[in-house]
Design a protein around this motif. Structure first.
Motif, PDB file in Angstrom:
ATOM      1  N   LYS A 407      55.854  -2.507 -15.124  1.00 40.32           N
ATOM      2  CA  LYS A 407      57.098  -3.227 -15.397  1.00 40.32           C
ATOM      3  C   LYS A 407      57.328  -4.306 -14.349  1.00 40.32           C
ATOM      4  CE  LYS A 407      59.932   0.276 -17.760  1.00 40.32           C
ATOM      5  NZ  LYS A 407      61.118   1.143 -17.640  1.00 40.32           N
ATOM      6  N   LEU A 408      57.120  -3.936 -13.083  1.00 43.98           N
ATOM      7  CA  LEU A 408      57.302  -4.896 -11.996  1.00 43.98           C
ATOM      8  C   LEU A 408      56.370  -6.091 -12.164  1.00 43.98           C
ATOM      9  CD1 LEU A 408      58.359  -5.826  -9.248  1.00 43.98           C
ATOM     10  CD2 LEU A 408      56.677  -4.309  -8.176  1.00 43.98           C
ATOM     11  N   LYS A 409      55.104  -5.832 -12.485  1.00 43.99           N
ATOM     12  CA  LYS A 409      54.137  -6.916 -12.648  1.00 43.99           C
ATOM     13  C   LYS A 409      54.551  -7.856 -13.784  1.00 43.99           C
ATOM     14  CE  LYS A 409      50.195  -4.243 -10.910  1.00 43.99           C
ATOM     15  NZ  LYS A 409      48.905  -3.603 -11.261  1.00 43.99           N
ATOM     16  N   LEU A 410      54.979  -7.284 -14.898  1.00 45.83           N
ATOM     17  CA  LEU A 410      55.405  -8.114 -16.029  1.00 45.83           C
ATOM     18  C   LEU A 410      56.639  -8.925 -15.682  1.00 45.83           C
ATOM     19  CD1 LEU A 410      54.882  -5.501 -18.891  1.00 45.83           C
ATOM     20  CD2 LEU A 410      53.594  -7.621 -18.583  1.00 45.83           C
ATOM     21  N   ASP A 411      57.588  -8.304 -14.984  1.00 44.62           N
ATOM     22  CA  ASP A 411      58.799  -9.029 -14.591  1.00 44.62           C
ATOM     23  C   ASP A 411      58.496 -10.135 -13.590  1.00 44.62           C
ATOM     24  OD1 ASP A 411      60.662  -7.689 -16.193  1.00 44.62           O
ATOM     25  OD2 ASP A 411      60.864  -6.052 -14.761  1.00 44.62           O
ATOM     26  N   LEU A 412      57.551  -9.899 -12.679  1.00 47.43           N
ATOM     27  CA  LEU A 412      57.185 -10.939 -11.720  1.00 47.43           C
ATOM     28  C   LEU A 412      56.503 -12.115 -12.409  1.00 47.43           C
ATOM     29  CD1 LEU A 412      55.929  -8.875  -8.634  1.00 47.43           C
ATOM     30  CD2 LEU A 412      58.065 -10.136  -8.877  1.00 47.43           C
ATOM     31  N   LEU A 413      55.723 -11.817 -13.464  1.00 48.76           N
ATOM     32  CA  LEU A 413      55.117 -12.909 -14.233  1.00 48.76           C
ATOM     33  C   LEU A 413      56.199 -13.801 -14.828  1.00 48.76           C
ATOM     34  CD1 LEU A 413      52.200 -11.062 -16.062  1.00 48.76           C
ATOM     35  CD2 LEU A 413      51.973 -12.952 -14.446  1.00 48.76           C
ATOM     36  N   TYR A 414      57.286 -13.180 -15.319  1.00 47.81           N
ATOM     37  CA  TYR A 414      58.396 -13.966 -15.864  1.00 47.81           C
ATOM     38  C   TYR A 414      59.113 -14.739 -14.763  1.00 47.81           C
ATOM     39  CZ  TYR A 414      63.096 -15.116 -17.375  1.00 47.81           C
ATOM     40  OH  TYR A 414      64.265 -15.786 -17.614  1.00 47.81           O
ATOM     41  N   ILE A 415      59.433 -14.071 -13.663  1.00 44.94           N
ATOM     42  CA  ILE A 415      60.199 -14.703 -12.582  1.00 44.94           C
ATOM     43  C   ILE A 415      59.458 -15.905 -12.022  1.00 44.94           C
ATOM     44  CG2 ILE A 415      61.066 -14.352 -10.224  1.00 44.94           C
ATOM     45  CD1 ILE A 415      61.663 -11.435 -11.062  1.00 44.94           C
ATOM     46  N   ASN A 416      58.133 -15.799 -11.908  1.00 49.04           N
ATOM     47  CA  ASN A 416      57.345 -16.873 -11.306  1.00 49.04           C
ATOM     48  C   ASN A 416      57.173 -18.084 -12.210  1.00 49.04           C
ATOM     49  OD1 ASN A 416      57.002 -15.370  -8.993  1.00 49.04           O
ATOM     50  ND2 ASN A 416      54.972 -14.619  -9.521  1.00 49.04           N
ATOM     51  N   GLN A 417      57.394 -17.937 -13.510  1.00 48.46           N
ATOM     52  CA  GLN A 417      57.186 -19.076 -14.410  1.00 48.46           C
ATOM     53  C   GLN A 417      58.357 -19.308 -15.357  1.00 48.46           C
ATOM     54  OE1 GLN A 417      53.945 -18.352 -17.257  1.00 48.46           O
ATOM     55  NE2 GLN A 417      53.992 -16.173 -16.711  1.00 48.46           N
ATOM     56  N   ARG A 418      59.529 -18.783 -15.007  1.00 52.61           N
ATOM     57  CA  ARG A 418      60.675 -18.894 -15.910  1.00 52.61           C
ATOM     58  C   ARG A 418      61.075 -20.349 -16.120  1.00 52.61           C
ATOM     59  NH1 ARG A 418      62.461 -17.321 -10.926  1.00 52.61           N
ATOM     60  NH2 ARG A 418      64.403 -18.207 -10.096  1.00 52.61           N
ATOM     61  N   SER A 419      61.444 -20.628 -17.354  1.00 56.36           N
ATOM     62  CA  SER A 419      61.894 -21.955 -17.756  1.00 56.36           C
ATOM     63  C   SER A 419      62.609 -21.793 -19.089  1.00 56.36           C
ATOM     64  CB  SER A 419      60.709 -22.919 -17.906  1.00 56.36           C
ATOM     65  OG  SER A 419      59.874 -22.512 -18.967  1.00 56.36           O
ATOM     66  N   LEU A 420      63.276 -22.848 -19.539  1.00 54.64           N
ATOM     67  CA  LEU A 420      63.993 -22.789 -20.809  1.00 54.64           C
ATOM     68  C   LEU A 420      63.026 -22.548 -21.967  1.00 54.64           C
ATOM     69  CD1 LEU A 420      66.515 -25.736 -20.303  1.00 54.64           C
ATOM     70  CD2 LEU A 420      66.982 -23.289 -20.145  1.00 54.64           C
ATOM     71  N   LEU A 421      61.866 -23.205 -21.930  1.00 54.28           N
ATOM     72  CA  LEU A 421      60.881 -23.042 -23.001  1.00 54.28           C
ATOM     73  C   LEU A 421      60.315 -21.623 -23.000  1.00 54.28           C
ATOM     74  CD1 LEU A 421      59.408 -24.487 -25.289  1.00 54.28           C
ATOM     75  CD2 LEU A 421      57.629 -25.130 -23.648  1.00 54.28           C
ATOM     76  N   PHE A 422      60.085 -21.074 -21.804  1.00 56.96           N
ATOM     77  CA  PHE A 422      59.560 -19.717 -21.700  1.00 56.96           C
ATOM     78  C   PHE A 422      60.593 -18.709 -22.205  1.00 56.96           C
ATOM     79  CE2 PHE A 422      57.592 -16.322 -18.772  1.00 56.96           C
ATOM     80  CZ  PHE A 422      56.657 -15.989 -19.733  1.00 56.96           C
ATOM     81  N   ASP A 423      61.863 -18.936 -21.875  1.00 52.75           N
ATOM     82  CA  ASP A 423      62.934 -18.066 -22.370  1.00 52.75           C
ATOM     83  C   ASP A 423      62.984 -18.088 -23.900  1.00 52.75           C
ATOM     84  OD1 ASP A 423      63.589 -17.459 -19.801  1.00 52.75           O
ATOM     85  OD2 ASP A 423      65.501 -18.511 -19.766  1.00 52.75           O
ATOM     86  N   LEU A 424      62.856 -19.282 -24.457  1.00 52.98           N
ATOM     87  CA  LEU A 424      62.898 -19.420 -25.918  1.00 52.98           C
ATOM     88  C   LEU A 424      61.721 -18.697 -26.565  1.00 52.98           C
ATOM     89  CD1 LEU A 424      64.670 -20.831 -28.035  1.00 52.98           C
ATOM     90  CD2 LEU A 424      63.102 -22.764 -27.949  1.00 52.98           C
ATOM     91  N   ARG A 425      60.566 -18.798 -25.948  1.00 47.56           N
ATOM     92  CA  ARG A 425      59.380 -18.112 -26.466  1.00 47.56           C
ATOM     93  C   ARG A 425      59.596 -16.592 -26.475  1.00 47.56           C
ATOM     94  NH1 ARG A 425      53.659 -17.616 -23.260  1.00 47.56           N
ATOM     95  NH2 ARG A 425      52.594 -16.287 -24.760  1.00 47.56           N
ATOM     96  N   ILE A 426      60.178 -16.053 -25.418  1.00 48.72           N
ATOM     97  CA  ILE A 426      60.430 -14.613 -25.340  1.00 48.72           C
ATOM     98  C   ILE A 426      61.419 -14.187 -26.420  1.00 48.72           C
ATOM     99  CG2 ILE A 426      61.486 -12.811 -23.916  1.00 48.72           C
ATOM    100  CD1 ILE A 426      60.274 -14.223 -21.473  1.00 48.72           C
ATOM    101  N   ILE A 427      62.455 -15.004 -26.656  1.00 43.93           N
ATOM    102  CA  ILE A 427      63.450 -14.670 -27.677  1.00 43.93           C
ATOM    103  C   ILE A 427      62.803 -14.594 -29.055  1.00 43.93           C
ATOM    104  CG2 ILE A 427      65.490 -15.555 -28.902  1.00 43.93           C
ATOM    105  CD1 ILE A 427      66.430 -16.650 -26.167  1.00 43.93           C
ATOM    106  N   PHE A 428      61.959 -15.577 -29.373  1.00 50.36           N
ATOM    107  CA  PHE A 428      61.285 -15.560 -30.675  1.00 50.36           C
ATOM    108  C   PHE A 428      60.334 -14.375 -30.780  1.00 50.36           C
ATOM    109  CE2 PHE A 428      62.374 -20.178 -31.136  1.00 50.36           C
ATOM    110  CZ  PHE A 428      63.008 -20.050 -32.353  1.00 50.36           C
ATOM    111  N   TYR A 429      59.656 -14.046 -29.693  1.00 50.53           N
ATOM    112  CA  TYR A 429      58.718 -12.930 -29.747  1.00 50.53           C
ATOM    113  C   TYR A 429      59.452 -11.602 -29.888  1.00 50.53           C
ATOM    114  CZ  TYR A 429      54.089 -10.934 -29.232  1.00 50.53           C
ATOM    115  OH  TYR A 429      52.901 -10.304 -29.491  1.00 50.53           O
ATOM    116  N   THR A 430      60.674 -11.541 -29.382  1.00 52.10           N
ATOM    117  CA  THR A 430      61.477 -10.324 -29.510  1.00 52.10           C
ATOM    118  C   THR A 430      61.702  -9.978 -30.975  1.00 52.10           C
ATOM    119  OG1 THR A 430      62.589 -10.814 -27.409  1.00 52.10           O
ATOM    120  CG2 THR A 430      63.660  -9.227 -28.856  1.00 52.10           C
ATOM    121  N   MET A 431      61.788 -11.004 -31.826  1.00 51.06           N
ATOM    122  CA  MET A 431      61.995 -10.781 -33.257  1.00 51.06           C
ATOM    123  C   MET A 431      60.864  -9.959 -33.849  1.00 51.06           C
ATOM    124  SD  MET A 431      63.257 -14.646 -34.188  1.00 51.06           S
ATOM    125  CE  MET A 431      63.282 -14.330 -35.939  1.00 51.06           C
ATOM    126  N   LYS A 432      59.685 -10.031 -33.251  1.00 49.14           N
ATOM    127  CA  LYS A 432      58.549  -9.261 -33.759  1.00 49.14           C
ATOM    128  C   LYS A 432      58.562  -7.834 -33.227  1.00 49.14           C
ATOM    129  CE  LYS A 432      53.505  -9.000 -33.796  1.00 49.14           C
ATOM    130  NZ  LYS A 432      52.233  -9.662 -33.424  1.00 49.14           N
TER     131      LYS A 432
END
Length: 452
Positions: A407-432
Motif C-alpha cells: 500500500k505504501l509503495k502504491l501511495d508513494l507512486l501517486y504522491i511522486n507523480q500526482r497531477s490533475l491528469l493523473f487524478d482524472l485517470r484514477i477516477i476513470f479507472y475507479t469506474m472499472k
C-alpha cells in the motif's frame, strides 16, 4: 511464420476490427441524430468522417486506460467489461456533442444510442471471443523463474497461482544459489522475477539478462520509490543521478480543491435517491443507525471522523479494532451488498465537502492500525504527505487486503507523480474496479490487519 508473429497479427486484427466498429457506429449515430437536417454535400461527409475519427480517439483512450486492447492477457469477461466501459463513455460524449450541435434534446433519438450500444457490445464480444481463441491457439503460458532473498516471494507465488492460465512457475531459487545455476535456469524461462535480492546478486542477474535479451522484473523498495524521477547531473566529469524534488504545479492545490467541492456536491445531489434507498435498507435490516463515524488519519497525521454506511452489526468492535476478513460474520446481509459495490463509501463525500478528504488520495487509515503497520514498516507514515482520498492509486491497483508495505509503495507512486491528469485517470479507472470482486476481498480469517 512463428507463433509470436501469429499472435501479433491476431492483436492487430482485434484492434482494427474494434476501431472499425467504433468508427462506423459513431458516424451512423451522428447521421441519425444530426445528419438528416443537413444537405448531403461533401462538407456533410467530411463532418461524418471527422466525428468518426474523434470518437475513435476518445474510445481508444479509454480502451488503453482499461487495458481492453490486451487480447490474450485477460479473460473474456474482463475484456468485455473493459470494452463496455470504453464504448459507454465514448457514446455518452458523442451524445453530449450531438446535443450541443443541435440544441434540441427533444429531437435527439436516444433509442438509437441504446441500440447502437447493444450492437457494439454484441459485435465486440464476438470479436473478443474469436480473437482470444485464436491467440490461445498460438500462445503458451509464460515460464517464470523467481530468485528470492527472503520469504516475501511466497506472496508473489500466491498471486501468480490465481492467474495460472497465464503463468507457469518453473523454479524458485534462493539468491545464494551458484550463479552458474541461476544463469542456466534463466536461459530456460521467459521472464525473471527478483524478490528482495541483494544488490550484488541483482547486478549479476541484470547484466546476464541484458546480455541474452531476457525480460526481468525487480521488486522495488520504499527508498527506491522515493528516488524515482531522477535526472543526470553533469556538474563534474563523473555523472551523478540527481533526485530532484520538483514541487507540484502552483495551481494544483486550488484546482484540486475546487474539483473536490464540485464533485462532492454533484455526487450527493445525483446519488441522493440511492443514498435514501440504502439508508432505508440498513435501518430495516436491524433497526440500528444508518451511518457510523470512525477516527482516521489524513494529511500530516491530522485525525478526523470518517462517515460510512454501517455494513456491520452493532458493537462490531467491542473486542478491539480489526479489519474485515473474507468470511467475517460481523457483516450484515445489506452490508455485504453495499461493500461489494463500494456503496458504503459514498457518505465520505461529506468528508470531501468539508475538506477533510479529497476525491483522490491515499486511503485514510485508522490511527491504531497505522501504529501496528509502522512496527513492521516504519516508513508507513510517508503516506500522510497528502490528504486522504475517497479513491486513489492504491485503491485502484491494490485490494482491501493488500499488505501495508505494498500500500505504501502504491501511495508513494501517486504522491511522486500526482497531477490533475493523473487524478482524472484514477477516477476513470475507479469506474472499472468498483465491479471487480477481488478489489474488495477481505483479509485472511483470523487476522486483525493486512500485515504479513
Amino acid at each position: 511464420m512463428n507463433d509470436k508473429q501469429k499472435k501479433s497479427i491476431v492483436k492487430i486484427i482485434y484492434r482494427i476490427l474494434a476501431l472499425i466498429l467504433a468508427f462506423v457506429t459513431s458516424a451512423e449515430l451522428w447521421f441519425l441524430n444530426v445528419g438528416p437536417y443537413w444537405r448531403k454535400t461533401f462538407n456533410g461527409s467530411r463532418t461524418l468522417f471527422m466525428v468518426g475519427v474523434i470518437y475513435c480517439i476518445t474510445y481508444w483512450f479509454f480502451v488503453k486506460l482499461y487495458n481492453a486492447q490486451k487480447i490474450g492477457h485477460y479473460r473474456l469477461p474482463e475484456l468485455v467489461f473493459s470494452q463496455m466501459l470504453a464504448f459507454a463513455i465514448a457514446d455518452f460524449c458523442l451524445y453530449g456533442a450531438a446535443f450541443v450541435w443541435f440544441h434540441d434534446i427533444s429531437r435527439m433519438k436516444l433509442l438509437s444510442f441504446f441500440v447502437a450500444f447493444i450492437i457494439q457490445m454484441a459485435v465486440i464480444t464476438f470479436v473478443i471471443f474469436v480473437c482470444n481463441k485464436l491467440y490461445a491457439r498460438y500462445s503458451e503460458k509464460v515460464n517464470i523463474v523467481i530468485i528470492y532473498g527472503d520469504e516475501d516471494y511466497k506472496f508473489l507465488i500466491r498471486k501468480m497461482e490465481i492467474k495460472n492460465y497465464h503463468y507457469r512457475i518453473r523454479e524458485c531459487l534462493d539468491q545464494h544459489t551458484d550463479i552458474s545455476r541461476l544463469c542456466a535456469a534463466i536461459e530456460q524461462c521467459d521472464d525473471v522475477y527478483l524478490c528482495n535480492v541483494d544488490a550484488a546478486i541483482r547486478n549479476q542477474v541484470v547484466l546476464y539478462c541484458d546480455s541474452i535479451q531476457k525480460d526481468i522484473h525487480i521488486s522495488v523498495g520504499v527508498e527506491e520509490l522515493l528516488t524515482m524521477g531522477y535526472d543526470v547531473s553533469h556538474a563534474f566529469d563523473t555523472p551523478y543521478i540527481r533526485n530532484k524534488k520538483a514541487p507540484v504545479e502552483w495551481y494544483y492545490p486550488f484546482v484540486k480543491r475546487f474539483f473536490d467541492i464540485v464533485c462532492s456536491l454533484a455526487g450527493l445531489v445525483i446519488l441522493s435517491p440511492l443514498l435514501l434507498i440504502v439508508s432505508i435498507a440498513i435501518k430495516a435490516c436491524d433497526g440500528g443507525p444508518v451511518l457510523f463515524k470512525q477516527e482516521r488519519l489524513t494529511q500530516n497525521g491530522k485525525t478526523f471522523y470518517i462517515y460510512k454506511f454501517r455494513s456491520m452489526i452493532l458493537n462490531a468492535e467491542e473486542h478491539g479494532a480489526r479489519l474485515a476478513s473474507q468470511h467475517d460474520d460481523r457483516i450484515t446481509p445489506v452490508g455485504r451488498v453495499i461493500r461489494a459495490l463500494r456503496i458504503d463509501e459514498l457518505p465520505q463525500l461529506f468528508n470531501v465537502l468539508k475538506g477533510e478528504m479529497s476525491i483522490v488520495g491515499p486511503r485514510p487509515e485508522r490511527p491504531e492500525i497505522a501504529e501496528v503497520y509502522k512496527k513492521d514498516v516504519p516508513e508507513f507514515s510517508l503516506r500522510l504527505k497528502v490528504k486522504a482520498g475517497l479513491t486513489g492509486y492504491a485503491q485502484v491497483f491494490g485490494k482491501y487486503n493488500t499488505t501495508p508495505e505494498d500500500k505504501l509503495k502504491l501511495d508513494l507512486l501517486y504522491i511522486n507523480q500526482r497531477s490533475l491528469l493523473f487524478d482524472l485517470r484514477i477516477i476513470f479507472y475507479t469506474m472499472k474496479i468498483i465491479f471487480i470482486p477481488e478489489s474488495t476481498e477481505g483479509i485472511e480469517d483470523g487476522k486483525e490487519t493486512a500485515a504479513k
